[in-house]
Write a protein that holds these residues in place. Structure first.
Motif, mmCIF file in Angstrom:
data_model
loop_
_atom_site.group_PDB
_atom_site.id
_atom_site.type_symbol
_atom_site.label_atom_id
_atom_site.label_comp_id
_atom_site.label_asym_id
_atom_site.label_seq_id
_atom_site.Cartn_x
_atom_site.Cartn_y
_atom_site.Cartn_z
ATOM 1 N N ALA A 91 0.837 -1.207 0.000
ATOM 2 C CA ALA A 91 0.000 0.000 0.000
ATOM 3 C C ALA A 91 0.872 1.257 0.000
ATOM 4 N N LEU A 92 1.977 1.222 0.770
ATOM 5 C CA LEU A 92 2.885 2.370 0.812
ATOM 6 C C LEU A 92 3.550 2.585 -0.545
ATOM 7 N N GLN A 95 1.477 4.258 -3.028
ATOM 8 C CA GLN A 95 1.370 5.711 -2.815
ATOM 9 C C GLN A 95 2.663 6.434 -3.142
ATOM 10 N N VAL A 116 9.936 2.614 7.158
ATOM 11 C CA VAL A 116 9.351 3.527 6.180
ATOM 12 C C VAL A 116 10.005 4.894 6.375
ATOM 13 N N GLY A 120 7.635 9.286 3.493
ATOM 14 C CA GLY A 120 6.474 8.506 3.079
ATOM 15 C C GLY A 120 5.468 8.334 4.199
ATOM 16 N N SER A 121 5.749 8.956 5.352
ATOM 17 C CA SER A 121 4.897 8.690 6.510
ATOM 18 C C SER A 121 4.660 9.958 7.321
ATOM 19 N N ARG A 122 4.400 11.049 6.594
ATOM 20 C CA ARG A 122 4.056 12.326 7.230
ATOM 21 C C ARG A 122 5.055 12.738 8.303
#
Lengths: 133, 133
Positions: A91-92, A95, A116, A120-122
């Motif tokens: 899923a990552l 995106q 991650v 990619g992870s805010r």
């Protein structure tokens, strides 16, 4: 089980930091682990989910020593227990999130983990974890 | 009960962040709370200790909007449940640690809370919490 496995805090002096978290903040006596492959010493407070782990460089050539030099001590990453690490990573990737591990690698206690990138992870470095004791 | 109560993560877009943590990382549906006094919206994942809380500015005049402007999104603070907040604060003061609250103030659910400046806590903004539901 899903949710927060642990939060990792980077410290320069493990013994001084343990004194703060144990004696001032009242956390239980931690278990101290050396992780030679990553050149760190870790103080692990508690056994279940929601643990606090203090991570310190085991020597001046530790990658964590460079991180402290650059950014100082502080919150480093959160580890999230996920039901299906392959599905989360797919899923990552879909995106366009940058992964620091392209495939899961072995973690503690028989788990599988992957990092991650904060981009990619805010803004948060996230360790994904599936399984293990 | 002592240890990690929650870890707070600052995000600019709460709905997008909830999608990441719920749909990609598999966390349960969060409870959304508005905290008008602090001009934030918060997504709270789970009910017990070790919760993840996503915090976002409720408007452009929120102090958190300024923090994001300056430092970006990312890990913000950890909240530690302590057995005796007055004792922990006295120990910190004795070490010369700067406190953001000189006396504990009311927190959620009848708790008492106080923030410790990162300079007094090895680079981590720490919220101390005693009691409450």
């Amino acid at each position: 089980m899903t949710g927060l496995d642990h939060v990792a805090i980077l410290v320069s002096d493990l013994d001084a930091a343990v004194k703060l978290y144990r004696d001032v903040y009242g956390l239980p006596e931690p278990e101290i682990e050396e992780v030679p492959t990553e050149k760190v010493r870790v103080a692990i407070f508690g056994h279940g989910a929601g643990r606090i782990e203090l991570v310190s460089p085991a020597g001046p050539d530790s990658p964590m020593a460079k991180t402290i030099e650059k950014r100082g001590e502080g919150l480093h990453h959160v580890c999230l227990e996920v039901p299906d690490i392959a599905r989360a990573m797919a899923a990552l990737k879909a995106q366009g999130a940058p992964l620091l591990d392209e495939v899961p690698r072995p973690g503690a206690g028989g788990s599988r983990v992957a990092f991650v990138h904060p981009k990619g992870s805010r803004g948060v470095l996230v360790e994904l974890k599936e399984g293990g004791k």
